[in-house]
Design an enzyme around this catalytic site. Structure first.
Site, PDB file in Angstrom:
ATOM      1  N   ASN A  54       0.786  -1.212   0.001  1.00  0.00           N
ATOM      2  CA  ASN A  54       0.133  -0.025  -0.178  1.00  0.00           C
ATOM      3  C   ASN A  54       0.820   1.298  -0.141  1.00  0.00           C
ATOM      4  OD1 ASN A  54      -1.562   2.370   1.217  1.00  0.00           O
ATOM      5  ND2 ASN A  54      -3.013   0.714   1.664  1.00  0.00           N
ATOM      6  N   HIS A  69       1.041   6.069   1.913  1.00  0.00           N
ATOM      7  CA  HIS A  69       2.021   7.167   2.812  1.00  0.00           C
ATOM      8  C   HIS A  69       3.140   7.686   2.175  1.00  0.00           C
ATOM      9  CE1 HIS A  69      -1.094   6.529   5.774  1.00  0.00           C
ATOM     10  NE2 HIS A  69      -0.638   5.069   5.921  1.00  0.00           N
ATOM     11  N   ARG A 110       3.506  18.734   2.000  1.00  0.00           N
ATOM     12  CA  ARG A 110       4.283  19.945   1.339  1.00  0.00           C
ATOM     13  C   ARG A 110       3.237  20.363   0.087  1.00  0.00           C
ATOM     14  NH1 ARG A 110       9.463  21.819   2.267  1.00  0.00           N
ATOM     15  NH2 ARG A 110       9.430  21.901   4.658  1.00  0.00           N
ATOM     16  N   HIS A 158      -5.468   3.819  -1.697  1.00  0.00           N
ATOM     17  CA  HIS A 158      -6.740   3.938  -1.033  1.00  0.00           C
ATOM     18  C   HIS A 158      -6.984   5.368  -1.403  1.00  0.00           C
ATOM     19  CE1 HIS A 158      -9.660   4.353   2.791  1.00  0.00           C
ATOM     20  NE2 HIS A 158     -10.355   4.808   1.750  1.00  0.00           N
ATOM     21  N   ARG A 180      -8.954   8.011  -1.034  1.00  0.00           N
ATOM     22  CA  ARG A 180     -10.338   8.613  -0.084  1.00  0.00           C
ATOM     23  C   ARG A 180     -11.000   9.806  -0.506  1.00  0.00           C
ATOM     24  NH1 ARG A 180      -8.655   6.597   5.462  1.00  0.00           N
ATOM     25  NH2 ARG A 180     -10.567   7.899   6.047  1.00  0.00           N
ATOM     26  N   ARG A 194      -6.962  13.046   0.748  1.00  0.00           N
ATOM     27  CA  ARG A 194      -6.039  13.304   1.881  1.00  0.00           C
ATOM     28  C   ARG A 194      -4.595  12.980   1.493  1.00  0.00           C
ATOM     29  NH1 ARG A 194      -7.278  10.149   7.318  1.00  0.00           N
ATOM     30  NH2 ARG A 194      -9.304  11.206   7.093  1.00  0.00           N
ATOM     31  N   GLU A 214      -8.571   0.691  -3.028  1.00  0.00           N
ATOM     32  CA  GLU A 214      -9.336   0.498  -1.897  1.00  0.00           C
ATOM     33  C   GLU A 214     -10.058   1.951  -1.950  1.00  0.00           C
ATOM     34  OE1 GLU A 214      -7.135   0.847   1.827  1.00  0.00           O
ATOM     35  OE2 GLU A 214      -6.147  -0.944   1.271  1.00  0.00           O
ATOM     36  N   THR A 254      -8.128   3.808   8.495  1.00  0.00           N
ATOM     37  CA  THR A 254      -9.378   2.784   8.575  1.00  0.00           C
ATOM     38  C   THR A 254      -9.520   2.223   9.819  1.00  0.00           C
ATOM     39  OG1 THR A 254      -8.961   2.492   6.213  1.00  0.00           O
ATOM     40  CG2 THR A 254     -10.568   0.992   7.199  1.00  0.00           C
ATOM     41  N   GLU A 271     -10.997  -9.231   3.031  1.00  0.00           N
ATOM     42  CA  GLU A 271      -9.973  -8.819   3.315  1.00  0.00           C
ATOM     43  C   GLU A 271     -10.211  -8.664   4.823  1.00  0.00           C
ATOM     44  OE1 GLU A 271      -7.668  -5.533   2.028  1.00  0.00           O
ATOM     45  OE2 GLU A 271      -6.486  -5.403   4.012  1.00  0.00           O
ATOM     46  N   HIS A 281      -3.662  -4.695   7.586  1.00  0.00           N
ATOM     47  CA  HIS A 281      -3.948  -3.486   8.752  1.00  0.00           C
ATOM     48  C   HIS A 281      -3.106  -3.758   9.887  1.00  0.00           C
ATOM     49  CE1 HIS A 281      -5.854   0.242   9.338  1.00  0.00           C
ATOM     50  NE2 HIS A 281      -5.473   0.215  10.573  1.00  0.00           N
TER      51      HIS A 281
HETATM   52  N1  PXP Z   1      -5.926  -3.027   4.229  1.00  0.00           N
HETATM   53  C1  PXP Z   1      -6.882  -1.755   4.248  1.00  0.00           C
HETATM   54  C2  PXP Z   1      -8.465  -2.397   3.869  1.00  0.00           C
HETATM   55  C3  PXP Z   1      -6.369  -0.651   4.648  1.00  0.00           C
HETATM   56  O1  PXP Z   1      -7.453   0.254   4.966  1.00  0.00           O
HETATM   57  C4  PXP Z   1      -5.059  -0.494   5.239  1.00  0.00           C
HETATM   58  C5  PXP Z   1      -4.746   0.850   5.587  1.00  0.00           C
HETATM   59  O2  PXP Z   1      -4.813   1.910   4.483  1.00  0.00           O
HETATM   60  C6  PXP Z   1      -4.224  -1.522   5.096  1.00  0.00           C
HETATM   61  C7  PXP Z   1      -4.676  -2.707   4.609  1.00  0.00           C
HETATM   62  C8  PXP Z   1      -2.926  -1.551   5.200  1.00  0.00           C
HETATM   63  O3  PXP Z   1      -2.588  -0.978   6.514  1.00  0.00           O
HETATM   64  P1  PXP Z   1      -1.115  -0.571   7.019  1.00  0.00           P
HETATM   65  O4  PXP Z   1      -0.955   0.638   6.344  1.00  0.00           O
HETATM   66  O5  PXP Z   1      -1.192  -0.414   8.711  1.00  0.00           O
HETATM   67  O6  PXP Z   1      -0.253  -1.728   6.668  1.00  0.00           O
END
Ligand code: PXP
Length: 238
Positions: free
Chosen positions: A8, A11, A19, A44, A46, A50, A71, A102, A152, A189
């Site tokens: 994912n 981040h 910035r 994701h 959103r 963000r 996502e 989430t 999931e 997660h």
């Molecule tokens: N799966 C889902 C559905 C999520 O919403 C997230 C967080 O965005 C993740 C997996 C990944 O979680 P983490 O960033 O804590 O590894």
């Protein structure tokens, strides 16, 4: 069964949006993840945009060679975007504007008809569908009724309380129940190199979605090393 590691990249976009600049680029990061052995990329989109932006999703779909998992919340806007962009997979997630991340699985007991119509629309567009849910027997059973291809399992409770055996047992039992209902099983997660082992050892799970700890460790080790360390931890447990 082979266990896919899907990264994912939200981040990476979080850092860029801090910035409102154009680096670091999540599309370039996603390519690097693929080269380092990721089996797929997750992002994701959103509703408040963000971190990941629409252009990031479009860019990833243009250049990625491996499956892309979008996502998203189950809203008309997001369904339209998915139908237009046709990612390999959509994972439906709950979304609250005020949350930092989430916070739990989707409540599939609310508006099940709406959810099943959305899943049918996505499937009609040729998109594989997954629903992010808590490892609760009644929720898993209701999700099977919705017609999704996969669940999931939310691993957040386990990640916060890894020493409480009830948290890993719930994931084990949930994975077994889901396969019995002909659902493929993903999980994610809060997973880290330290806590991934017991989850990776659950034989029914075929995909992990991991973001925050991979990107965090990348600051110290680099993205490719961070991914390889996660892969090793998964393989050691399997
Ligand atoms: N799966 C889902 C559905 C999520 O919403 C997230 C967080 O965005 C993740 C997996 C990944 O979680 P983490 O960033 O804590 O590894």
């Amino acid at each position: 069964m082979f266990l896919r590691l899907c990264i994912n990249v939200d981040h990476v976009a979080t850092l860029r949006q801090a910035r409102k600049a154009n680096e670091p680029d999540p599309v370039a990061a996603a390519r690097l993840c693929e080269d380092a052995g990721a089996d797929g990329i997750t992002a994701h989109l959103r509703e408040d945009r963000r971190h990941v932006q629409d252009a990031d999703v479009e860019g990833m779909l243009k250049v990625l060679r491996k499956p892309f998992n979008l996502e998203m919340a189950c809203t008309e806007e997001m369904l339209g975007i998915a139908e237009r962009l046709k990612p390999h997979q959509v994972t439906l997630v709950p979304e609250k504007r005020e949350e930092i991340t989430t916070e739990g699985g989707l409540d599939v007991t609310r508006e099940p008809e709406l959810l099943s119509r959305a899943i049918a629309r996505l499937k009609n567009a040729g998109i594989r569908t997954a629903v992010f849910i808590d490892p609760v027997p009644m929720i898993i059973e209701r999700t099977a009724w919705l017609g999704a291809d996969a669940i999931e399992l939310h691993t957040g409770t386990y990640a916060h309380h890894p020493d409480d055996v009830r948290t890993i047992n719930a994931l084990r039992d949930g994975a077994r129940q889901a396969v019995g209902l002909r659902l493929a099983v993903h999980a994610g997660h809060g997973l880290t190199v330290k806590n991934v082992g017991p989850v990776a050892a659950i034989p029914e799970i075929e995909e992990l979605n991991i973001g925050h700890s991979i990107v965090s460790n990348a600051i110290f080790e680099g993205l490719a090393n961070s991914i390889r360390a996660m892969r090793r931890a998964m393989d050691a447990a399997r």
